[in-house]
Design an enzyme around this catalytic site. Structure first.
Site, PDB file in Angstrom:
ATOM      1  N   GLU A   1      32.049 -19.160 -30.933  1.00 62.85           N
ATOM      2  CA  GLU A   1      33.051 -18.355 -30.734  1.00 62.85           C
ATOM      3  C   GLU A   1      33.568 -18.064 -29.330  1.00 62.85           C
ATOM      4  OE1 GLU A   1      33.845 -15.353 -32.635  1.00 62.85           O
ATOM      5  OE2 GLU A   1      35.100 -14.726 -31.112  1.00 62.85           O
ATOM      6  N   TRP A   2      34.317 -19.122 -29.333  1.00 61.90           N
ATOM      7  CA  TRP A   2      35.356 -19.608 -28.305  1.00 61.90           C
ATOM      8  C   TRP A   2      34.663 -19.515 -26.707  1.00 61.90           C
ATOM      9  CZ3 TRP A   2      38.420 -21.872 -30.788  1.00 61.90           C
ATOM     10  CH2 TRP A   2      39.248 -21.741 -32.239  1.00 61.90           C
TER      11      TRP A   2
ATOM     12  N   ARG B   1      38.305 -18.866 -46.680  1.00 64.44           N
ATOM     13  CA  ARG B   1      39.404 -18.915 -45.597  1.00 64.44           C
ATOM     14  C   ARG B   1      39.000 -19.675 -44.762  1.00 64.44           C
ATOM     15  NH1 ARG B   1      40.865 -15.405 -40.849  1.00 64.44           N
ATOM     16  NH2 ARG B   1      43.669 -16.755 -40.089  1.00 64.44           N
TER      17      ARG B   1
ATOM     18  N   TRP C   1      34.729 -11.985 -41.155  1.00 59.87           N
ATOM     19  CA  TRP C   1      34.388 -12.523 -40.339  1.00 59.87           C
ATOM     20  C   TRP C   1      32.751 -12.938 -39.611  1.00 59.87           C
ATOM     21  CZ3 TRP C   1      36.891 -17.168 -38.778  1.00 59.87           C
ATOM     22  CH2 TRP C   1      36.539 -17.517 -37.340  1.00 59.87           C
TER      23      TRP C   1
ATOM     24  N   HIS D   1      44.780 -22.903 -36.515  1.00 57.05           N
ATOM     25  CA  HIS D   1      43.612 -21.406 -35.911  1.00 57.05           C
ATOM     26  C   HIS D   1      43.107 -21.909 -34.365  1.00 57.05           C
ATOM     27  CE1 HIS D   1      40.954 -18.172 -37.348  1.00 57.05           C
ATOM     28  NE2 HIS D   1      40.422 -18.212 -35.656  1.00 57.05           N
TER      29      HIS D   1
ATOM     30  N   ASN E   1      47.199 -18.025 -36.821  1.00 53.83           N
ATOM     31  CA  ASN E   1      46.224 -17.044 -36.983  1.00 53.83           C
ATOM     32  C   ASN E   1      46.416 -16.369 -35.690  1.00 53.83           C
ATOM     33  OD1 ASN E   1      43.375 -15.823 -38.018  1.00 53.83           O
ATOM     34  ND2 ASN E   1      43.069 -16.799 -36.228  1.00 53.83           N
ATOM     35  N   GLU E   2      46.361 -14.770 -35.963  1.00 58.74           N
ATOM     36  CA  GLU E   2      46.932 -14.783 -34.772  1.00 58.74           C
ATOM     37  C   GLU E   2      47.678 -14.687 -34.023  1.00 58.74           C
ATOM     38  OE1 GLU E   2      42.905 -13.714 -32.914  1.00 58.74           O
ATOM     39  OE2 GLU E   2      42.153 -12.273 -34.975  1.00 58.74           O
TER      40      GLU E   2
ATOM     41  N   ASN F   1      43.847  -9.338 -39.166  1.00 58.38           N
ATOM     42  CA  ASN F   1      42.599  -9.640 -38.990  1.00 58.38           C
ATOM     43  C   ASN F   1      42.237  -8.016 -37.804  1.00 58.38           C
ATOM     44  OD1 ASN F   1      42.403 -12.184 -39.673  1.00 58.38           O
ATOM     45  ND2 ASN F   1      42.152 -13.013 -37.595  1.00 58.38           N
TER      46      ASN F   1
ATOM     47  N   GLN G   1      35.320 -23.322 -34.874  1.00 57.86           N
ATOM     48  CA  GLN G   1      34.653 -23.410 -34.463  1.00 57.86           C
ATOM     49  C   GLN G   1      33.136 -23.138 -35.570  1.00 57.86           C
ATOM     50  OE1 GLN G   1      36.999 -19.291 -35.447  1.00 57.86           O
ATOM     51  NE2 GLN G   1      35.733 -18.707 -34.223  1.00 57.86           N
TER      52      GLN G   1
ATOM     53  N   PHE H   1      28.185 -13.933 -35.281  1.00 57.59           N
ATOM     54  CA  PHE H   1      29.088 -12.789 -36.726  1.00 57.59           C
ATOM     55  C   PHE H   1      28.729 -13.567 -37.912  1.00 57.59           C
ATOM     56  CE2 PHE H   1      32.396 -12.298 -32.772  1.00 57.59           C
ATOM     57  CZ  PHE H   1      32.599 -11.181 -33.044  1.00 57.59           C
TER      58      PHE H   1
ATOM     59  N   TYR I   1      39.176  -5.395 -35.743  1.00 54.17           N
ATOM     60  CA  TYR I   1      37.815  -5.304 -35.508  1.00 54.17           C
ATOM     61  C   TYR I   1      37.860  -4.260 -34.157  1.00 54.17           C
ATOM     62  CZ  TYR I   1      37.611 -10.557 -36.206  1.00 54.17           C
ATOM     63  OH  TYR I   1      37.207 -11.751 -36.439  1.00 54.17           O
TER      64      TYR I   1
ATOM     65  N   GLU J   1      39.992 -11.027 -41.758  1.00 55.39           N
ATOM     66  CA  GLU J   1      38.740 -11.665 -41.212  1.00 55.39           C
ATOM     67  C   GLU J   1      38.753  -9.482 -40.611  1.00 55.39           C
ATOM     68  OE1 GLU J   1      38.762 -13.577 -37.162  1.00 55.39           O
ATOM     69  OE2 GLU J   1      40.450 -15.654 -38.105  1.00 55.39           O
TER      70      GLU J   1
HETATM   71  C1  GAL Z   1      39.327 -13.899 -34.054  1.00 52.82           C
HETATM   72  C2  GAL Z   1      39.089 -14.977 -34.169  1.00 52.82           C
HETATM   73  C3  GAL Z   1      38.372 -15.902 -34.994  1.00 52.82           C
HETATM   74  C4  GAL Z   1      36.919 -14.920 -34.173  1.00 52.82           C
HETATM   75  C5  GAL Z   1      37.409 -13.610 -34.199  1.00 52.82           C
HETATM   76  C6  GAL Z   1      35.719 -13.283 -33.524  1.00 52.82           C
HETATM   77  O1  GAL Z   1      40.304 -13.246 -33.325  1.00 52.82           O
HETATM   78  O2  GAL Z   1      40.759 -14.865 -35.169  1.00 52.82           O
HETATM   79  O3  GAL Z   1      38.431 -17.146 -34.950  1.00 52.82           O
HETATM   80  O4  GAL Z   1      36.272 -15.668 -33.138  1.00 52.82           O
HETATM   81  O5  GAL Z   1      38.538 -13.009 -33.538  1.00 52.82           O
HETATM   82  O6  GAL Z   1      35.846 -12.987 -32.021  1.00 52.82           O
END
Ligand code: GAL
Length: 462
Positions: free
Chosen positions: A420-421, A74, A413, A119, A164-165, A294, A17, A429, A296, A367
């Site tokens: 962002e993928w 991190r 984060w 990751h 990660n995840e 993590n 990223q 972010f 959100y 995160e």
């Molecule tokens: C997580 C991920 C991060 C970042 C974040 C926000 O799932 O580990 O790389 O993209 O979401 O979408």
């Protein structure tokens, strides 16, 4: 509202990223390099070729972190930068040099490195040759790569995160096909998830057997989970919410803390879920020194037994259908630009739920953050919504700690706006704004807020 003494305040990023330099100095391609080449997979067909160009700008980036008072950073290591073809015979010294310089620079600035080994940027060769996370050798290959990192960096890195995840890798990468490698299936996510757990377990075993006692570090896994609140008080909705958490977090945490997959998954998935045999159980049980989380957002969960929910937000790719859970949000909840609801009490509830279910483990939020359509005006980004987000989520964390949760640290984060993928550069972010044309960094109001919070180790009342 003061946080415990020694509470760790950090910020997080990941290699693909932010680094850019996607084929520089011998790096091999990853599955994300390839995925981005497929038209339509990423917003505006963008990619991480340059991203924040952190590979070249890391020294100034570390300085900026220092100015903000960030205590721990991190970041992730790119496996194909270390092993361009994924295997140990392809060791790339320039990749080792880069991370050595980054780690040294962090330590010179008194910032503690927290290193994620995976990751999401799997070496592309291993996707072709081993079927990625579906392959029977992939966990051993990961352990080889992890060992190389322990060997080269472990004298200075004392905090390791294996994966990660696992949920995102499995469901978004192998179920819904929206993340690399873009597979669509309702069985592959469970095989991928199983191999990811094995990879974690084997890397931890290597660390504990060969490095941990000399290097005196900690190693664990980071999983992601949204909170699932029962939509009503009806027992079937409460069960639906519990089931949703099983399929989200307990899928990966139960094998580590209890030695097996949750019953609800075993009974619903049958032979799509690989069994955990005695050897695997021994490998996984107790294999995380801390609980990395993590987090959100939050959604309501309602029982959907027998209903067609394939068009649900998490439909397709086996998730909602296998669970028979319908997800929804409250229209009054405010949304970030990802359309994720801002629900700070969900964070508190999740922390308390983890603490109870897994016998009060030390938890680190590795995160938490939000995307908004930030504008830079006269050199300033006044991201009030993000400030409010951090204030309210940190308040939720503080309440959780006050109720007995052993939360030991928090990583925002993200440090920077970044790739962002599948959303490309559209979703910001960062607490630091990045102008992707000029690579100019501008700390946002949220960075200043975070900096104050760190300095005082406390949160201003809201
Ligand atoms: C997580 C991920 C991060 C970042 C974040 C926000 O799932 O580990 O790389 O993209 O979401 O979408």
């Amino acid at each position: 509202m003061t946080f415990p003494e020694n509470f760790i305040w950090g910020a997080a990023t990941s290699a693909y990223q932010i680094e850019g330099a996607h084929l520089t100095d011998g790096k091999g391609p990853s599955i994300w390099d390839a995925f981005c080449e497929i038209p339509g997979k990423v917003a505006n067909n963008e990619n991480g070729n340059i991203a924040c160009d952190h590979y070249h700008l890391f020294r100034q980036d570390v300085k900026l972190m220092k100015q903000l008072g960030i205590q721990a950073y991190r970041f992730s290591i790119s496996w194909p930068r270390i092993f361009p073809n994924g295997r140990k015979d392809s060791l790339n010294q320039a990749g080792i040099d880069f991370y050595n310089q980054l780690i040294d620079c962090l330590l010179e600035h008194d910032i503690t490195p927290w290193v994620t080994l995976y990751h999401w940027d799997l070496p592309l060769a291993l996707q072709f040759e081993e079927d990625g996370w579906l392959g029977k050798n992939i966990s051993d290959l990961f352990a080889d790569y992890a060992e190389c990192c322990f060997e080269h960096f472990g004298d200075r890195v004392k905090h390791w995160i294996t994966i990660n995840e696992a949920w995102v890798i499995s469901i978004l990468g192998y179920g819904q096909g929206v993340f690399a490698p873009g597979r669509i299936s309702n069985s592959e996510p469970y095989l991928a998830g199983h191999n990811i757990l094995l990879a974690h377990g084997k890397a931890v075993k290597k660390y504990r057997e060969k490095f941990q006692s000399n290097q005196q570090g900690q190693i664990g896994i980071t999983n992601n989970c949204d909170w699932r609140e029962p939509k009503t008080d009806k027992p079937e909705d409460k069960e639906a919410a519990a089931r949703a958490l099983d399929f989200f977090l307990s899928w990966f945490a139960d094998p580590i803390y209890k030695g097996d997959y949750p019953e609800s998954m075993k009974s619903r998935l049958g032979d799509r879920l690989p069994p955990i045999d005695e050897e695997t159980r021994a490998l996984l049980l107790g294999s995380s020194d801390f609980f990395g989380l993590n987090h959100y957002t939050t959604m309501f969960a309602a029982d959907a037994t027998g209903q067609d929910i394939s068009s649900d937000v998490y439909g397709n790719g086996g998730l909602s259908e296998d669970q028979e859970v319908a997800l929804s949000t409250d229209p009054d909840w405010s949304l970030t630009s990802m359309k994720w609801a801002v629900v700070p009490w969900g964070c508190k509830n999740l922390l308390q739920w983890i603490s109870k279910r897994y016998d009060n483990p030390p938890i680190y939020i590795t995160e938490n953050g939000c995307a908004y359509d930030d504008q830079i005006e006269d050199g300033v980004v006044d991201d009030k919504e993000r400030v409010h987000f951090f204030q309210s989520y940190l308040k939720g964390c503080h309440e959780a700690i006050a109720s007995g949760v052993d939360l030991r640290g928090y990583f925002a984060w993200s440090l920077f706006d970044n790739f962002e993928w599948a959303s490309g550069y559209e979703k910001r972010f960062g607490i630091i704004h990045v102008d992707f044309k000029t690579q100019v960094r501008t700390p946002k109001a949220s960075a200043h807020f975070y900096s104050e919070t760190i300095k005082s180790n406390s949160l201003k009342d809201i």
